[in-house]
Design a protein around this motif. Sequence first.
Motif, PDB file in Angstrom:
ATOM      1  N   CYS A 131      39.571  32.331  26.848  1.00 44.72           N
ATOM      2  CA  CYS A 131      39.625  32.598  28.246  1.00 44.72           C
ATOM      3  C   CYS A 131      38.727  33.790  28.764  1.00 44.72           C
ATOM      4  O   CYS A 131      38.249  33.603  29.634  1.00 44.72           O
ATOM      5  CB  CYS A 131      41.035  33.350  28.398  1.00 44.72           C
ATOM      6  N   GLY A 132      38.422  34.629  27.736  1.00 43.50           N
ATOM      7  CA  GLY A 132      37.338  35.661  27.970  1.00 43.50           C
ATOM      8  C   GLY A 132      36.134  35.259  28.073  1.00 43.50           C
ATOM      9  O   GLY A 132      35.243  35.490  28.968  1.00 43.50           O
ATOM     10  N   THR A 133      35.887  33.995  27.250  1.00 43.94           N
ATOM     11  CA  THR A 133      34.567  33.631  27.293  1.00 43.94           C
ATOM     12  C   THR A 133      34.210  32.785  28.455  1.00 43.94           C
ATOM     13  O   THR A 133      33.275  32.652  29.124  1.00 43.94           O
ATOM     14  CB  THR A 133      34.521  32.574  26.147  1.00 43.94           C
ATOM     15  N   VAL A 134      35.083  32.084  28.998  1.00 38.40           N
ATOM     16  CA  VAL A 134      35.266  31.329  30.230  1.00 38.40           C
ATOM     17  C   VAL A 134      34.885  32.227  31.332  1.00 38.40           C
ATOM     18  O   VAL A 134      34.170  31.969  32.193  1.00 38.40           O
ATOM     19  CB  VAL A 134      36.430  30.583  30.424  1.00 38.40           C
ATOM     20  N   ASN A 135      35.672  33.078  31.495  1.00 41.21           N
ATOM     21  CA  ASN A 135      35.385  34.155  32.423  1.00 41.21           C
ATOM     22  C   ASN A 135      33.822  34.710  32.364  1.00 41.21           C
ATOM     23  O   ASN A 135      33.445  35.046  33.716  1.00 41.21           O
ATOM     24  CB  ASN A 135      36.459  35.386  32.230  1.00 41.21           C
ATOM     25  N   GLY A 136      33.476  35.085  31.177  1.00 39.10           N
ATOM     26  CA  GLY A 136      32.280  35.538  31.245  1.00 39.10           C
ATOM     27  C   GLY A 136      31.142  34.835  31.317  1.00 39.10           C
ATOM     28  O   GLY A 136      30.089  34.977  32.248  1.00 39.10           O
ATOM     29  N   ALA A 137      31.289  33.342  31.248  1.00 39.05           N
ATOM     30  CA  ALA A 137      30.445  32.150  31.625  1.00 39.05           C
ATOM     31  C   ALA A 137      30.174  32.040  32.846  1.00 39.05           C
ATOM     32  O   ALA A 137      29.223  32.188  33.544  1.00 39.05           O
ATOM     33  CB  ALA A 137      30.659  30.932  30.888  1.00 39.05           C
ATOM     34  N   ILE A 139      30.763  34.290  35.304  1.00 37.98           N
ATOM     35  CA  ILE A 139      30.374  35.660  35.672  1.00 37.98           C
ATOM     36  C   ILE A 139      28.919  35.514  35.472  1.00 37.98           C
ATOM     37  O   ILE A 139      28.049  35.895  36.424  1.00 37.98           O
ATOM     38  CB  ILE A 139      31.215  36.704  35.246  1.00 37.98           C
ATOM     39  N   ALA A 140      28.410  35.449  34.323  1.00 39.24           N
ATOM     40  CA  ALA A 140      27.106  35.563  33.935  1.00 39.24           C
ATOM     41  C   ALA A 140      26.110  34.556  34.130  1.00 39.24           C
ATOM     42  O   ALA A 140      25.110  34.650  34.880  1.00 39.24           O
ATOM     43  CB  ALA A 140      27.218  35.929  32.276  1.00 39.24           C
ATOM     44  N   TYR A 141      26.740  33.214  34.049  1.00 40.02           N
ATOM     45  CA  TYR A 141      25.720  31.838  34.584  1.00 40.02           C
ATOM     46  C   TYR A 141      25.967  31.631  35.856  1.00 40.02           C
ATOM     47  O   TYR A 141      24.920  30.997  36.408  1.00 40.02           O
ATOM     48  CB  TYR A 141      26.204  31.005  33.382  1.00 40.02           C
ATOM     49  N   ALA A 142      27.061  31.442  36.375  1.00 42.59           N
ATOM     50  CA  ALA A 142      27.283  31.000  37.619  1.00 42.59           C
ATOM     51  C   ALA A 142      27.234  32.114  38.726  1.00 42.59           C
ATOM     52  O   ALA A 142      27.139  31.684  39.942  1.00 42.59           O
ATOM     53  CB  ALA A 142      28.752  30.535  37.911  1.00 42.59           C
ATOM     54  N   ARG A 143      27.077  33.305  38.281  1.00 40.63           N
ATOM     55  CA  ARG A 143      26.702  34.422  39.206  1.00 40.63           C
ATOM     56  C   ARG A 143      28.091  34.617  40.137  1.00 40.63           C
ATOM     57  O   ARG A 143      27.611  35.177  41.407  1.00 40.63           O
ATOM     58  CB  ARG A 143      25.516  34.431  39.919  1.00 40.63           C
ATOM     59  N   LEU A 144      29.092  34.474  39.562  1.00 35.92           N
ATOM     60  CA  LEU A 144      30.271  34.786  40.622  1.00 35.92           C
ATOM     61  C   LEU A 144      30.812  36.027  40.311  1.00 35.92           C
ATOM     62  O   LEU A 144      30.602  36.680  39.300  1.00 35.92           O
ATOM     63  CB  LEU A 144      31.331  33.772  40.385  1.00 35.92           C
ATOM     64  N   GLN A 145      31.444  36.554  41.590  1.00 42.08           N
ATOM     65  CA  GLN A 145      31.899  38.047  41.552  1.00 42.08           C
ATOM     66  C   GLN A 145      33.291  38.138  40.381  1.00 42.08           C
ATOM     67  O   GLN A 145      34.102  37.420  40.375  1.00 42.08           O
ATOM     68  CB  GLN A 145      32.438  38.511  42.842  1.00 42.08           C
ATOM     69  N   VAL A 149      36.618  35.914  40.109  1.00 44.16           N
ATOM     70  CA  VAL A 149      36.623  34.701  38.911  1.00 44.16           C
ATOM     71  C   VAL A 149      37.967  35.438  38.159  1.00 44.16           C
ATOM     72  O   VAL A 149      38.795  34.237  37.683  1.00 44.16           O
ATOM     73  CB  VAL A 149      35.382  34.960  38.034  1.00 44.16           C
ATOM     74  N   THR A 150      38.120  36.677  37.857  1.00 42.75           N
ATOM     75  CA  THR A 150      39.257  37.059  36.922  1.00 42.75           C
ATOM     76  C   THR A 150      40.686  37.086  37.818  1.00 42.75           C
ATOM     77  O   THR A 150      41.686  36.682  37.191  1.00 42.75           O
ATOM     78  CB  THR A 150      39.149  38.226  36.315  1.00 42.75           C
ATOM     79  N   LEU A 151      40.640  37.102  38.962  1.00 41.68           N
ATOM     80  CA  LEU A 151      41.845  36.834  39.866  1.00 41.68           C
ATOM     81  C   LEU A 151      42.211  35.493  39.867  1.00 41.68           C
ATOM     82  O   LEU A 151      43.553  35.133  39.788  1.00 41.68           O
ATOM     83  CB  LEU A 151      41.562  37.250  41.169  1.00 41.68           C
ATOM     84  N   ALA A 152      41.170  34.334  39.854  1.00 37.04           N
ATOM     85  CA  ALA A 152      41.743  32.999  39.857  1.00 37.04           C
ATOM     86  C   ALA A 152      42.335  32.609  38.667  1.00 37.04           C
ATOM     87  O   ALA A 152      43.279  31.943  38.360  1.00 37.04           O
ATOM     88  CB  ALA A 152      40.538  32.389  40.075  1.00 37.04           C
ATOM     89  N   THR A 153      41.485  33.127  37.305  1.00 35.92           N
ATOM     90  CA  THR A 153      42.027  32.807  36.237  1.00 35.92           C
ATOM     91  C   THR A 153      43.341  33.408  36.000  1.00 35.92           C
ATOM     92  O   THR A 153      44.323  33.111  35.438  1.00 35.92           O
ATOM     93  CB  THR A 153      41.007  33.498  35.098  1.00 35.92           C
ATOM     94  N   LEU A 154      43.674  34.641  36.355  1.00 37.25           N
ATOM     95  CA  LEU A 154      45.039  35.258  36.276  1.00 37.25           C
ATOM     96  C   LEU A 154      45.925  34.464  36.934  1.00 37.25           C
ATOM     97  O   LEU A 154      47.119  34.099  36.378  1.00 37.25           O
ATOM     98  CB  LEU A 154      44.920  36.692  37.155  1.00 37.25           C
ATOM     99  N   LYS A 232      27.128  40.157  28.737  1.00 33.71           N
ATOM    100  CA  LYS A 232      28.266  39.991  29.729  1.00 33.71           C
ATOM    101  C   LYS A 232      29.373  38.933  28.976  1.00 33.71           C
ATOM    102  O   LYS A 232      30.566  39.471  29.092  1.00 33.71           O
ATOM    103  CB  LYS A 232      27.764  39.542  30.863  1.00 33.71           C
ATOM    104  N   MET A 233      28.845  37.610  28.907  1.00 31.25           N
ATOM    105  CA  MET A 233      29.736  36.839  28.127  1.00 31.25           C
ATOM    106  C   MET A 233      30.433  37.486  26.982  1.00 31.25           C
ATOM    107  O   MET A 233      31.714  37.101  26.851  1.00 31.25           O
ATOM    108  CB  MET A 233      29.374  35.518  27.957  1.00 31.25           C
TER     109      MET A 233
END
Length: 340
Positions: A131-137, A139-145, A149-154, A232-233
């Motif tokens: 889950c953390g790796t998906v969030n990091g990817a 944020i870091a690679y797709a350059r999303l805020q 990202v983490t609110l959607a994942t939540l 970051k990831m």
Amino acid sequence: MIAPRVAEAPAPRQRERERLSRRFRHEFAQSVPLVLAFVILLGLTSLYIGLFHGQLHRFPGVFEWTSIVNTAVPTVLVAVGQSIVVVTRGIDLSVGGVIDVSNSLAATHMHSSLASMAGWTSLVLGFGLVCGTVNGALIAYARLQPILVTLATLAILQGIAIKILPEPGGTIPIGYSNVLASSTGPWSLLFVGAIAGLWLVLRRTSLGVRIFAVGNDEYAARAQGMPVRRVKMAAYALSGLLASASGLFLAASTTAGDAAAGDVYILTSIAAVVLGGVSFFGGRGSALGSIAGAFILTILTNVLFFAGIDPLYQSFFQGLFLFVAVLLGSLLGHLMRRRA
């Protein structure tokens, strides 16, 4: 005629002393929030002991200290993970969802056999890491805020947790609870010490150095050839891993599961980070302060209870305490940096 006296250049030893003195003042100024966190923790602990003795005419015993430690450890785990992310100028709101799913999985699938306990522990920790790796990817690679990202994942994880455990229940093996959250004494402090030690090790590894470098100046870190996106990831992956560990410990300490048990830890982890002096501007702070912040929040709840504060108003006093502590830390840090 007497020649005017020429000022002598300071001796090399004196210049070295002055340099070391300036360096010490600078480092102490940077550490003021961390020192303040431990001072607050010491003061609150003393106040708790005084209030406890004033009402019950005895000092807190093994049961009380064990309860405090077992209550604080889930916050400690998730706050350390949140600290790593905040140092990179990010934030992880999904920790609550990771705790929800981890808690639900443990309560519904873990059995009393050693193979089951070890297997599901590994599976849950792996789930948090993914889950953390998906969030990091994202944020870091797709350059999303990070907050989006983490609110959607939540939200996604909360839905999964409710699907796994529609209502509070399930059971945690007694042996598992005894290992992680024993009621015979505050043995969980060993886990706190282990987490603190791992943080000190991480801080001195290349990954730890890069995490702080990215938080200080991402563009400068990239210019120096650092793999900023991978750093970051990795930070978000560690946050997810520690959040899942928090969910397991929470399940062990409550001996049951709750699909909404982790939601409170979103704000609690952020509050612990703030109290610990980790800067949201990135690149400054220590997870040791966040550990102190987690214990501050736990003991503060006990202080308010023994002080006779109405539970309806406890959130107000907790928020007021947080505001004053952060303001005091900022002012002291500013004054010390000016003097340095």
